[in-house]
Scaffold this motif. Structure first.
Motif, short mmCIF file in Angstrom:
data_model
loop_
_atom_site.label_atom_id
_atom_site.label_comp_id
_atom_site.label_asym_id
_atom_site.label_seq_id
_atom_site.Cartn_x
_atom_site.Cartn_y
_atom_site.Cartn_z
N THR A 128 22.48 22.66 43.12
CA THR A 128 22.32 22.64 41.67
C THR A 128 23.67 22.55 40.98
O THR A 128 24.60 23.28 41.31
N LEU A 130 25.59 23.20 37.54
CA LEU A 130 25.41 23.99 36.33
C LEU A 130 26.31 23.47 35.22
O LEU A 130 27.46 23.10 35.44
N SER A 131 25.77 23.46 34.03
CA SER A 131 26.55 23.09 32.86
C SER A 131 27.35 24.29 32.39
O SER A 131 27.13 25.42 32.85
N GLU A 134 25.11 26.95 31.10
CA GLU A 134 24.44 27.71 32.18
C GLU A 134 25.41 28.69 32.83
O GLU A 134 25.01 29.79 33.24
N TYR A 135 26.68 28.32 32.93
CA TYR A 135 27.67 29.27 33.44
C TYR A 135 27.79 30.45 32.49
O TYR A 135 27.86 31.61 32.93
N GLN A 137 25.50 31.55 30.48
CA GLN A 137 24.25 32.32 30.59
C GLN A 137 24.23 33.16 31.87
O GLN A 137 23.65 34.25 31.89
N SER A 138 24.87 32.66 32.93
CA SER A 138 24.89 33.42 34.19
C SER A 138 25.63 34.75 34.04
O SER A 138 25.33 35.72 34.73
N GLU A 141 22.88 37.07 32.50
CA GLU A 141 21.57 37.23 33.13
C GLU A 141 21.41 38.58 33.81
O GLU A 141 20.39 39.22 33.72
#
Length: 374
Positions: A128, A130-131, A134-135, A137-138, A141
């Motif tokens: 996968t 990741l944009s 998304e990084y 958001q990680s 999370e």
């Protein structure tokens, strides 16, 4: 019969004959035995030349530092010594970091620093991509710890031993945020003590804006980075926003003491006049990184790691910093712990990451901090 001067004759009185009984060697030039002397002479010349060069070097240093204070700053940071010399820091995958993004942030309008964000192993997925969103958001999370790593002088965030420690953090399921101070690698600007600490504080705030409220943010410094991390921790504690922990790998008490123990500058330690001048030069440069003063204001838990065979920053400086922390920190401060690694392992100054028990040491320390309310 004429007698040759080169031969020895004896006379037989009965026969009146002469018999040659021996030959006297003709005079020959003695063998040239001056070659060993010449060799010894050449060795002496080389030795004298080297001694003179060393003497000139140590004689010139005080004058250079006095007339060019920026040279002292240059030697402390050594930011122009880039290793590896080539390579695209835009692509962390070129260095074996497949789950890492590269980004550039601006602590100031005219300052840009290069940053890597290495994912914890539990979030890494080789299939996968990741944009940046998304990084980000990680980070929010889960409440996985985040290590803000501050490296030593010379080189870049892609130094080999630094790559290895990122892998250790990832295996522990920690996020890693590492960066090159201003003036290092592709980061712009000129390094200074306040400047590099400002870079670290900017990143700390950047992380804090992206993680959940109680997510542990750990400051980890190595070598020169321990001075940056300790001063940053002091500033954060003074502001009422202390980090979850401060971890110091191969720390020193202050730049002056660290300089005395540097292999190239040890002679200054044995001459009082030169020692005083060196102290003055460092003070004039404005780069002191007085961790022995800053640590007294750090209320966060502190873990100090040092190898017994560290030749650049002796373990005695790490122990002394630990003792100062024990004596001067407020009583309500978090725990402070010192871990020494035996010389037989050969970790030296840069390779504590090789210790198989390192992850357990850090995890256990963090668990103890959480149980004690920090």
């Amino acid at each position: 019969m004429s007698r040759s001067p080169d031969k020895l004759f004896t006379k037989n009185h009965k026969s009146q004959d002469f018999y040659i009984v021996a030959e006297q060697p003709s005079e020959k030039k003695p063998k040239n035995r001056k070659k060993p002397k010449r060799r010894c002479g050449r060795i002496c010349q080389v030795f004298c030349w080297c001694s003179a060069s060393v003497a000139c070097f140590y004689t010139l240093i005080p004058f250079l530092f006095w007339y060019f204070p920026e040279m002292c700053t240059f030697m402390i940071f050594s930011n122009r010594f880039r290793w590896p010399p080539l390579g695209n820091l835009n692509k962390p995958s070129d260095y074996g970091l497949n789950h890492t993004r590269n980004l550039y942030l601006n602590p100031r309008r005219n300052i840009q620093i290069g940053v890597w964000h290495v994912l914890p192993r539990v979030l890494a997925d080789s299939n996968t991509f990741l944009s940046d969103l998304e990084y980000d958001q990680s980070l929010n999370e889960q409440k996985l710890p985040v290590v803000l790593y501050m490296h030593g002088n010379t080189g870049t965030r892609a130094g080999w031993h630094r790559l290895q420690i990122y892998q250790v953090f990832s295996s522990m399921n920690y996020h890693t945020i590492t960066f090159d101070y201003r003036g290092y690698a592709e980061s712009t600007g000129v390094p200074s003590e306040d400047g590099v600490v400002e870079d670290g504080q900017y990143l700390f705030n950047w992380i804090k804006q992206r993680v959940k409220k109680d997510t542990p943010i750990i400051l980890w410094g190595h070598s020169l980075g321990t001075g940056v991390a300790t001063k940053l921790a002091k500033n954060l504690c003074d502001e009422g926003s202390p980090p979850a922990a401060l971890i110091l790998e191969a720390p020193f008490t202050n730049i002056v003491n660290a300089t005395y123990h540097h292999p190239f500058l040890i002679p200054f330690k044995f001459f009082k006049t030169l020692k005083v001048k060196l102290t003055n030069f460092v003070q004039r440069s404005g780069v002191e990184f007085a961790s022995d003063e800053s640590i007294s204001s750090v209320t966060s838990p502190i873990l100090i790691l040092h190898a017994e065979d560290d030749l650049l920053i002796p373990i005695e400086l790490g122990k002394k910093l630990y003792d100062i922390g024990v004596e001067t920190r407020p009583k309500e401060s978090g725990p402070i712990k010192f871990v020494a690694f035996k010389a037989v392992h050969g970790y030296g100054h840069k390779h504590i990451h090789k210790a198989p028990e390192l992850a357990e040491i850090v995890s256990s320390f963090m668990q103890t901090c959480m149980e004690s309310g920090f």
